[in-house]
Every structure is written in structure tokens, then in C-alpha cells.
Enzyme design. Sequence first.
Site, short mmCIF file in Angstrom:
data_model
loop_
_atom_site.label_atom_id
_atom_site.label_comp_id
_atom_site.label_asym_id
_atom_site.label_seq_id
_atom_site.Cartn_x
_atom_site.Cartn_y
_atom_site.Cartn_z
N CYS A 1 0.83 -1.20 0.00
CA CYS A 1 0.00 0.00 0.00
C CYS A 1 0.87 1.26 0.00
CB CYS A 1 -0.96 -0.05 1.19
SG CYS A 1 -2.36 1.09 1.04
N HIS A 2 0.90 2.03 1.11
CA HIS A 2 1.80 3.17 1.21
C HIS A 2 3.17 2.76 1.77
CE1 HIS A 2 -2.07 5.35 0.92
NE2 HIS A 2 -1.34 6.27 0.30
N GLU B 1 -5.57 7.13 -4.43
CA GLU B 1 -5.38 8.32 -3.60
C GLU B 1 -6.48 9.34 -3.86
OE1 GLU B 1 -3.89 8.86 -0.56
OE2 GLU B 1 -1.99 8.30 -1.50
#
Length: 232
Positions: free
Chosen positions: A131-132, A162
Site C-alpha cells: 500500500c503506502h 489516492e
Amino acid sequence: MSKRILIALTSHADLGETGRTTGFYLPEAAHPWEVFTAAGHEVDLVSVAGGNPPRDGEDLTDPAQRRFLDDPRIAAQLADTPTPDAVDASRYDAIFFAGGHGTMWDFPDNPALATLAQQIYENGGVVAAVCHGPAALVGVTLSDGSYLVDGKRVAAFTNAEEEAVGLTGVVPFLLADRLTEQGARHVPADTFTAHVVRDGRLVTGQNPASSRGVAEAVVELMPTLHTEHVSL
């Protein structure tokens, strides 16, 4: 043979200027931990600032999250995580960067995290992120000066995702774009679908739904590793 895996967590608690809180996304640590431990591997935690890292996405109706938080060894580590510069990379066969929006502020260009990733990778280990979490790969260079992601296929939270969560103008940069700028070949899938990309010993996933798949890919790589690490 049992391996040792390090899960890295963000220590950043503020979601930009929104007044909202963030942190590491709990399912993105709990689900991989469950996969790793079920496969017989030992898991340790580290966070950017040490101590008790902030968390987000907690859902105690999720059995995996409950087991993670209730596990005595994990609870003790969460209460007082070490900082990256206090961790001996030679003890680990893999590092897994859990996501959460907080990572966008304190993972990129972090010298201590970058050193862990570089040393584990160059010692023959696995670098994984979801993910991030791939924000930790931003700025990571190898001994020859090249970016770790240069020329490699990666997945990460996409620009479309996002935008869908309304945080395009809040995060300090768009992750997929920054990785591409450092030579990565970003491979997106449909928004919020599970998507895992493995390129050699680099394993990345697009979003929370990809967490378990990334961990399973790491486990599949474990028997192929030829890491040399110090006695525990």
C-alpha cells in the site's frame, strides 16, 4: 527452516493539515504477521521513532487483528518498538514495510530505514512493502549508488486510489509517481483490488487488500534465500 522477518511501522500520527490522525494501518501489519507466524517464522517490529507507534484502521471484529494485538510477544514489542538504527539488519531474512498514510511523511528518504532495506537486500534477503509502505523504498540506494527500485516492477497505492480516498492534495507526493521517477516500473491494477508484484527479492502490493498476498509471496521466497546472519 524458520526465518526471521522484521515488520517496519510508521511513527507519524498527523494526516497533513486535515486535523485527522493516521499511523500504521493495523490490518497491514496483522495479516502479514499471521501469515509469517503460521509459516513458522519469527517476527519482530520496528518503528521510525521507536516506542508505541500510532495505528489506524483498527477493527477488532477482524480475528487477525485481535490475535495480533493480544499476542504477548507482539504486545510487548508494540509498547516499546526499537528505532531502525538500533536494529541489526544481519539478523533478518526479510523486511516488510506496512502501510498507512503516516508512512508518506516519515518513511521516504529515511537514512536508518534505507540502511536496513539495503543491508537486508544485499545480504540476500527479501524487501517487501504494501500500500503506502513502498514509501520506504523512496531514496533507497544500493552499494553501487543505484536506486533499489530502478528497473524493477513494483505495485503501490495508485494515484486513482489516492484520489478516491480524497487525499491527493494532502499527502506530500503521489507514491506511484515518485517511485517511477526513481526508475521503478509501476504496475497498477484496478482500484482497490488485491494486486501483488514480485520482482526477484522485491515484493510489493497495491493496497490493504494485497497485504496477505504480499506476505504469502514473501513466505514462498524464504526457502530460496541464502542469507548469512549472526547467531541469535
